[in-house]
Motif scaffolding. Structure first.
Motif, PDB file in Angstrom:
ATOM      1  N   GLY A 101       5.365   3.209 -14.523  1.00  0.00           N
ATOM      2  CA  GLY A 101       4.289   3.848 -15.288  1.00  0.00           C
ATOM      3  C   GLY A 101       4.829   4.717 -16.408  1.00  0.00           C
ATOM      4  N   THR A 103       5.921   6.706 -19.626  1.00  0.00           N
ATOM      5  CA  THR A 103       5.205   7.170 -20.814  1.00  0.00           C
ATOM      6  C   THR A 103       6.226   7.539 -21.884  1.00  0.00           C
ATOM      7  N   GLU A 118       4.169  -0.989 -28.943  1.00  0.00           N
ATOM      8  CA  GLU A 118       2.992  -1.820 -28.664  1.00  0.00           C
ATOM      9  C   GLU A 118       3.423  -3.206 -28.199  1.00  0.00           C
ATOM     10  N   PHE A 122       3.181  -0.897 -24.360  1.00  0.00           N
ATOM     11  CA  PHE A 122       2.682   0.477 -24.307  1.00  0.00           C
ATOM     12  C   PHE A 122       1.364   0.572 -25.065  1.00  0.00           C
ATOM     13  N   ARG A 123       0.475   1.416 -24.571  1.00  0.00           N
ATOM     14  CA  ARG A 123      -0.831   1.614 -25.201  1.00  0.00           C
ATOM     15  C   ARG A 123      -1.057   3.096 -25.434  1.00  0.00           C
ATOM     16  N   THR A 125      -2.554   6.736 -25.424  1.00  0.00           N
ATOM     17  CA  THR A 125      -3.365   7.516 -24.480  1.00  0.00           C
ATOM     18  C   THR A 125      -3.849   8.815 -25.115  1.00  0.00           C
ATOM     19  N   ALA A 143       1.533   5.058 -22.921  1.00  0.00           N
ATOM     20  CA  ALA A 143       1.825   4.754 -21.525  1.00  0.00           C
ATOM     21  C   ALA A 143       1.977   3.243 -21.390  1.00  0.00           C
ATOM     22  N   TYR A 144       2.899   2.845 -20.541  1.00  0.00           N
ATOM     23  CA  TYR A 144       3.111   1.421 -20.317  1.00  0.00           C
ATOM     24  C   TYR A 144       1.924   0.859 -19.540  1.00  0.00           C
ATOM     25  N   SER A 145       1.405  -0.254 -20.032  1.00  0.00           N
ATOM     26  CA  SER A 145       0.253  -0.865 -19.362  1.00  0.00           C
ATOM     27  C   SER A 145       0.494  -2.327 -19.003  1.00  0.00           C
TER      28      SER A 145
END
Length: 146
Positions: A101, A103, A118, A122-123, A125, A143-145
């Motif tokens: 998870g 960041t 991106e 990562f997105r 937040t 944060a990694y998604s």
């Protein structure tokens, strides 16, 4: 060329600072000269002694580094002569294997880094109008998604 990732050693401080300075000069043209000098001074005080992950070549020569603190990637810098070769992505994948998870924060003005994170999954937040030292360099929180 084979890339290996390993912890940094105390005698590698000069090379780590060389990577940092080259990478910042190549990607942070938005920094005011006085801010660049102040940040350099601050970084010289802690970076050579920080617990870093290094990406090294076949000869154990450092090409890039990453600093992760409690699941937050505080730094990722690649020698400018090695950018675009996958070394940064290898370090990020290494970090994600240990911190799924993970960041990070990225300077909003650093378009190349924003696109890199991106692409890595990562997105955003959130956003801060100032950097961590209160300078006028907005940060995008990521944060990694997956």
């Amino acid at each position: 060329m084979m890339i290996m990732i390993r912890p940094s050693r105390p005698d590698e401080g000069a090379r780590i600072l060389e990577i940092w300075r080259g990478a910042v000069d190549a990607t942070h043209d938005f920094l005011m000269p006085e801010d660049r000098r102040a940040i350099d001074e601050m970084v010289c005080g802690f970076l050579p002694h920080a617990p870093l992950w290094l990406a090294v070549d076949d000869n154990d020569y450092p090409l890039a580094f990453m600093l992760i603190d409690d699941g937050h990637m505080e730094a990722l810098f690649v020698d400018p002569d090695r950018r675009g070769t996958g070394i940064g992505a290898s370090l990020v994948r290494h970090g994600l294997a240990r911190h799924p998870g993970m960041t990070t924060d990225v300077n909003e003005q650093n378009d190349q880094a924003v696109r890199f994170y991106e692409k890595m999954g990562f997105r955003p937040t959130g956003r801060s109008p100032m950097d961590g030292q209160g300078r006028p360099y907005p940060l995008i929180h990521l944060a990694y998604s997956g």
